[in-house]
Scaffold this motif. Structure first.
Motif, PDB file in Angstrom:
ATOM      1  N   LEU A 327       3.356 -65.634  80.006  1.00  0.00           N
ATOM      2  CA  LEU A 327       4.514 -64.824  79.620  1.00  0.00           C
ATOM      3  C   LEU A 327       4.026 -63.651  78.788  1.00  0.00           C
ATOM      4  CD1 LEU A 327       7.656 -64.501  79.367  1.00  0.00           C
ATOM      5  CD2 LEU A 327       7.488 -65.868  77.276  1.00  0.00           C
ATOM      6  N   SER A 328       4.507 -62.442  79.123  1.00  0.00           N
ATOM      7  CA  SER A 328       4.120 -61.278  78.322  1.00  0.00           C
ATOM      8  C   SER A 328       4.948 -61.231  77.051  1.00  0.00           C
ATOM      9  CB  SER A 328       4.318 -59.992  79.119  1.00  0.00           C
ATOM     10  OG  SER A 328       5.688 -59.657  79.214  1.00  0.00           O
ATOM     11  N   GLU A 329       4.330 -60.770  75.980  1.00  0.00           N
ATOM     12  CA  GLU A 329       5.034 -60.678  74.701  1.00  0.00           C
ATOM     13  C   GLU A 329       6.178 -59.674  74.796  1.00  0.00           C
ATOM     14  OE1 GLU A 329       4.080 -60.058  69.913  1.00  0.00           O
ATOM     15  OE2 GLU A 329       2.448 -60.099  71.398  1.00  0.00           O
ATOM     16  N   GLN A 330       5.980 -58.594  75.576  1.00  0.00           N
ATOM     17  CA  GLN A 330       7.039 -57.592  75.751  1.00  0.00           C
ATOM     18  C   GLN A 330       8.266 -58.212  76.400  1.00  0.00           C
ATOM     19  OE1 GLN A 330       5.100 -54.361  77.927  1.00  0.00           O
ATOM     20  NE2 GLN A 330       5.424 -53.035  76.159  1.00  0.00           N
ATOM     21  N   ARG A 331       8.040 -59.052  77.391  1.00  0.00           N
ATOM     22  CA  ARG A 331       9.147 -59.711  78.082  1.00  0.00           C
ATOM     23  C   ARG A 331       9.911 -60.612  77.123  1.00  0.00           C
ATOM     24  NH1 ARG A 331      12.711 -59.797  82.427  1.00  0.00           N
ATOM     25  NH2 ARG A 331      12.854 -61.849  83.371  1.00  0.00           N
ATOM     26  N   PHE A 332       9.199 -61.355  76.287  1.00  0.00           N
ATOM     27  CA  PHE A 332       9.851 -62.235  75.323  1.00  0.00           C
ATOM     28  C   PHE A 332      10.622 -61.435  74.282  1.00  0.00           C
ATOM     29  CE2 PHE A 332       9.558 -64.542  71.200  1.00  0.00           C
ATOM     30  CZ  PHE A 332      10.507 -65.518  71.491  1.00  0.00           C
ATOM     31  N   ARG A 333      10.020 -60.350  73.787  1.00  0.00           N
ATOM     32  CA  ARG A 333      10.714 -59.513  72.793  1.00  0.00           C
ATOM     33  C   ARG A 333      11.989 -58.910  73.387  1.00  0.00           C
ATOM     34  NH1 ARG A 333       8.030 -58.521  68.159  1.00  0.00           N
ATOM     35  NH2 ARG A 333       5.791 -59.004  68.084  1.00  0.00           N
ATOM     36  N   SER A 334      11.929 -58.545  74.644  1.00  0.00           N
ATOM     37  CA  SER A 334      13.111 -57.999  75.313  1.00  0.00           C
ATOM     38  C   SER A 334      14.206 -59.057  75.409  1.00  0.00           C
ATOM     39  CB  SER A 334      12.728 -57.506  76.710  1.00  0.00           C
ATOM     40  OG  SER A 334      13.804 -56.851  77.327  1.00  0.00           O
ATOM     41  N   PHE A 335      13.818 -60.294  75.693  1.00  0.00           N
ATOM     42  CA  PHE A 335      14.762 -61.417  75.757  1.00  0.00           C
ATOM     43  C   PHE A 335      15.471 -61.602  74.411  1.00  0.00           C
ATOM     44  CE2 PHE A 335      15.199 -66.008  74.765  1.00  0.00           C
ATOM     45  CZ  PHE A 335      16.177 -66.363  75.686  1.00  0.00           C
ATOM     46  N   ILE A 336      14.696 -61.628  73.327  1.00  0.00           N
ATOM     47  CA  ILE A 336      15.275 -61.803  71.988  1.00  0.00           C
ATOM     48  C   ILE A 336      16.190 -60.637  71.637  1.00  0.00           C
ATOM     49  CG2 ILE A 336      14.738 -61.926  69.532  1.00  0.00           C
ATOM     50  CD1 ILE A 336      14.156 -64.496  71.050  1.00  0.00           C
ATOM     51  N   LYS A 337      15.764 -59.411  71.977  1.00  0.00           N
ATOM     52  CA  LYS A 337      16.572 -58.226  71.678  1.00  0.00           C
ATOM     53  C   LYS A 337      17.911 -58.281  72.406  1.00  0.00           C
ATOM     54  CE  LYS A 337      16.385 -53.171  71.749  1.00  0.00           C
ATOM     55  NZ  LYS A 337      15.576 -51.969  72.099  1.00  0.00           N
ATOM     56  N   MET A 338      17.885 -58.677  73.675  1.00  0.00           N
ATOM     57  CA  MET A 338      19.127 -58.774  74.453  1.00  0.00           C
ATOM     58  C   MET A 338      20.053 -59.838  73.885  1.00  0.00           C
ATOM     59  SD  MET A 338      19.047 -56.601  77.036  1.00  0.00           S
ATOM     60  CE  MET A 338      17.923 -55.755  78.147  1.00  0.00           C
TER      61      MET A 338
END
Length: 372
Positions: A327-338
């Motif tokens: 899992l990319s960290e960017q993808r996870f950060r985007s999930f949390i932001k959403m």
């Protein structure tokens, strides 16, 4: 009544009327008004069509006053109950909209700026073409927002990568793979509209045309400058709509399309063109975030603790996936932001609706006291 509705459906089938809408009719309104579809939305009214006549229309006073929010007002793609006058003269045909039929889907976003409210984009869409160019406008994080928008209302996404002639086939394939990694269930097509010069790269455009089916309603979504209008002209087979280039200074497209419009293609598929959206605030459901970020949501469920913050806990499945490269960290950060954005906007909207209702009650009480 059944015979009348059958005849109406035959007349309007080319505009996308299906048995689903007929099964959701208000018989009282249907007996007093005709069915029409909203073709485009303007600041001061709507263009509607009943299959035979196009007319400029406004909402009735009763519809305006009974609407609790912007969600109750017509938008492009809606089916409405309407009266049309002077229909023999299309230049002066005029309509009154008395109600909106139930919607199969409603594409919406948060209103631009700090305002916590919905902005309606289009209704009754079956498939959404989400267009991203393979140039500097390519942005997976923005694509995630579009996917969240359509997943929220059950619209099937089809992701289109335009201007594929600007990159090598290897580069385009890498972009297709990166899109597939965040939307594994979606159809992804790369295409070029340079049909005469690059016929070998234009298989994607033919696939898009083959995907358009009579009776279905599609929409074009994407930032300004990604090629939506050029694609629309290619599908129509003529340069009917004006295009503009992308600003080389800001790498931002200009708004070629200034309003939303429903267009009937030659094969009777319906296509809604929309203006480019630079701001994509979401007011989706929390479950739609989980659907759009399914792989992240699954990892969250695998964490050792239910209240895991995914920062430094032992047994955190999310951190383990990031460390391993799954899992990319960017993808996870985007999930949390959403997740945070959806929660904040939902809370703010509920508070706004409560304030609006309280204000309405206060006005009614003041008017009652004044009458006394």
């Amino acid at each position: 009544m059944v015979t009348q509705m059958t005849e109406i459906s035959a007349v309007l089938s080319q505009l996308g009327l299906t048995s689903w809408f007929l099964s959701h009719l208000d018989e009282s309104k249907a007996s007093r008004h005709r069915l029409a579809r909203v073709i485009s939305v303007h600041k001061n009214g709507f263009d509607i069509s009943d299959g035979n006549c196009h007319a400029f229309a406004e909402c009735s006073g009763n519809l305006m006053h009974s609407a609790d929010s912007s969600l109750d007002m017509p938008t492009v793609g809606d089916w409405v109950y309407a009266d049309i006058y002077d229909e023999q003269n299309e230049d002066s045909a005029y309509g009154i909209i008395h109600g909106v039929l139930p919607r199969k889907s409603l594409l919406k976003r948060k209103a631009a700026g700090k305002q916590i409210d919905f902005q309606l984009i289009a209704a009754n869409i079956d498939f959404a073409f989400i267009v991203q160019a393979v140039d500097d406008n390519f942005n997976l994080r923005r694509l995630e927002r579009y996917l969240l928008m359509v997943n929220d209302v059950g619209i099937t996404p089809i992701i289109l990568l335009s201007k594929s002639d600007l990159k090598s086939s290897t580069e385009v394939e890498a972009m297709v793979e990166s899109v597939t990694s965040i939307a594994p269930a979606a159809k992804v097509l790369a295409y070029s509209t340079m049909e005469n010069e690059l016929p070998d790269q234009n298989a994607g455009l033919k696939a898009i045309k083959d995907y358009l089916v009579a009776g279905n309603t599609y929409c074009l979504l994407g930032s300004s400058g990604v090629g939506k209008t050029t694609l629309l002209n290619s599908l129509l087979g003529q340069d009917q709509y004006r295009t503009q280039t992308v600003s080389k200074v800001q790498s931002k497209g200009r708004h070629t399309t200034t309003h939303r419009e429903l267009i009937r293609l030659q094969n009777d598929a319906m296509l809604i063109d929309t203006p480019g959206m630079r701001e994509l605030g979401t007011m989706s459901e929390d479950s739609s975030v989980d659907e759009t970020f399914a792989e992240v949501s699954d990892l969250v469920q695998q964490c050792k603790f239910n209240n895991c913050s995914h920062t430094n806990e032992k047994g955190c499945a999310v951190l383990a996936a990031i460390d391993s490269g799954e899992l990319s960290e960017q993808r996870f950060r985007s999930f949390i932001k959403m997740k945070k954005e959806v929660a904040f906007n939902e809370m703010s909207y509920v508070e706004k609706r409560k304030r609006d209702k309280d204000f309405g009650k206060m006005i009614k009480n003041v008017m009652k006291d004044k009458k006394r």
